[in-house]
Design a protein around this motif. Structure first.
Motif, short mmCIF file in Angstrom:
data_model
loop_
_atom_site.label_atom_id
_atom_site.label_comp_id
_atom_site.label_asym_id
_atom_site.label_seq_id
_atom_site.Cartn_x
_atom_site.Cartn_y
_atom_site.Cartn_z
N ALA A 285 41.49 39.20 17.81
CA ALA A 285 42.83 39.47 18.34
C ALA A 285 42.80 39.51 19.86
O ALA A 285 41.96 40.17 20.46
CB ALA A 285 43.35 40.80 17.80
N ASP B 215 45.70 39.30 23.46
CA ASP B 215 47.10 39.40 23.85
C ASP B 215 47.81 38.08 23.56
O ASP B 215 47.28 37.01 23.86
CB ASP B 215 47.23 39.74 25.33
CG ASP B 215 46.84 41.18 25.64
OD1 ASP B 215 47.04 42.05 24.76
OD2 ASP B 215 46.35 41.43 26.75
N CYS C 4 48.57 36.92 20.54
CA CYS C 4 48.31 36.35 19.21
C CYS C 4 49.48 36.66 18.29
O CYS C 4 50.25 37.58 18.52
CB CYS C 4 47.00 36.85 18.63
SG CYS C 4 46.97 38.59 18.15
N PHE D 44 50.58 38.22 15.11
CA PHE D 44 50.03 39.16 14.15
C PHE D 44 50.24 38.71 12.72
O PHE D 44 49.47 39.05 11.83
CB PHE D 44 50.61 40.57 14.37
CG PHE D 44 49.91 41.60 13.55
CD1 PHE D 44 48.58 41.90 13.78
CD2 PHE D 44 50.58 42.24 12.52
CE1 PHE D 44 47.92 42.84 13.00
CE2 PHE D 44 49.93 43.18 11.74
CZ PHE D 44 48.60 43.48 11.97
N SER E 207 38.70 42.81 19.42
CA SER E 207 39.30 42.29 20.65
C SER E 207 38.18 42.12 21.67
O SER E 207 37.08 42.66 21.49
CB SER E 207 40.38 43.25 21.16
OG SER E 207 39.82 44.48 21.55
N GLN F 248 48.31 43.42 22.76
CA GLN F 248 49.73 43.29 22.49
C GLN F 248 49.97 41.90 21.93
O GLN F 248 49.89 40.91 22.64
CB GLN F 248 50.57 43.51 23.73
CG GLN F 248 52.04 43.53 23.41
CD GLN F 248 52.87 44.23 24.46
OE1 GLN F 248 52.34 44.95 25.30
NE2 GLN F 248 54.15 44.03 24.41
N ALA F 249 50.25 41.86 20.62
CA ALA F 249 50.52 40.60 19.96
C ALA F 249 51.88 40.08 20.39
O ALA F 249 52.70 40.82 20.96
CB ALA F 249 50.47 40.77 18.45
N HIS F 250 52.13 38.82 20.11
CA HIS F 250 53.41 38.21 20.44
C HIS F 250 54.52 39.03 19.78
O HIS F 250 54.37 39.51 18.67
CB HIS F 250 53.43 36.77 19.93
CG HIS F 250 54.62 36.00 20.37
ND1 HIS F 250 54.79 35.56 21.66
CD2 HIS F 250 55.71 35.60 19.69
CE1 HIS F 250 55.92 34.92 21.76
NE2 HIS F 250 56.51 34.92 20.57
N VAL G 202 48.35 46.00 18.45
CA VAL G 202 47.32 45.83 17.43
C VAL G 202 46.09 46.63 17.85
O VAL G 202 45.53 46.40 18.92
CB VAL G 202 46.94 44.34 17.26
CG1 VAL G 202 45.85 44.17 16.22
CG2 VAL G 202 48.17 43.52 16.90
N HIS H 138 48.49 31.64 18.70
CA HIS H 138 48.91 32.29 19.95
C HIS H 138 50.18 31.62 20.45
O HIS H 138 50.30 30.40 20.37
CB HIS H 138 47.83 32.14 21.03
CG HIS H 138 46.60 32.90 20.74
ND1 HIS H 138 45.63 32.44 19.89
CD2 HIS H 138 46.18 34.10 21.17
CE1 HIS H 138 44.66 33.33 19.82
NE2 HIS H 138 44.97 34.35 20.59
#
Length: 183
Positions: free
Chosen positions: A3, A5, A7, A9, A42, A49-51, A56, A76
């Motif tokens: 994971a 930033d 990505c 989820f 990570s 921070q996922a999209h 996460v 992503h």
């Protein structure tokens, strides 16, 4: 699951759910233990921070991962510049040690950045075909395919193809019968 930033989820959650369901079927068919244990990592072990603003929580950092049977790179958005050198080296090193790597949708851009796909077959979301070919002309891109597998590098086309990857993993680590039941 790797994971970072930005990505998606849904790629992680969808695949975790599918593998959990496979474990339930597997144990329901008499197996003593589950097939899958999933972890989200990570680069530094911190939250990402996922999209869409989804936070996460990671189970750990790249440097803390001992052995693993499979690495999954989720999609992503937007399709970002190259990932960090640390991340690319970690993925490439793991694959050279024999760990298969799966990348979903635009996550294939991350995998291609490692140079592992050079001269190999891959797919990605067809919307990004021209951009992918411009960035990675040495990859044998097959955008009409939903899943490609070449030397332990598994790629899927769209974000929703996570279920195609799930069935591939269930069959690879389980059995064709288990994959058929889960399908």
């Amino acid at each position: 699951f790797l994971a970072t930033d930005g990505c998606l989820f849904s790629g992680i959650a969808g695949l975790v759910d599918a593998l959990s369901i496979a474990d339930l079927w597997h144990q329901g068919l008499g197996a003593p233990a589950p097939l899958f244990e999933t972890e989200i990592i990570s680069p530094d072990g911190r939250r990402v921070q996922a999209h869409g603003g989804i936070e996460v929580q990671s189970h750990g950092a790249l440097a803390e991962v001992g052995s693993t049977d499979f690495i999954v790179i989720p999609p992503h958005l937007p399709v970002a510049a190259k990932p960090s050198i640390e991340l690319m080296r970690w993925v490439a090193d793991r694959h050279r040690r024999g760990t298969p790597v799966g990348a979903m949708c635009t996550g294939v851009f991350t995998l291609a950045a490692t140079d592992l796909l050079d001269g190999r077959m891959a797919t990605t979301n067809w919307h990004f075909t021209r951009l992918f070919r411009r960035r990675y002309p040495q990859v044998n891109l097959q955008p009409a395919r939903m899943l490609t597998a070449d030397d332990g590098l598994i790629c899927t086309g769209a974000a929703t193809a996570c279920f195609k990857l799930a069935l591939y993993l269930i069959e690879s680590f389980g059995t064709p019968d288990l994959a058929a039941v889960c399908a």
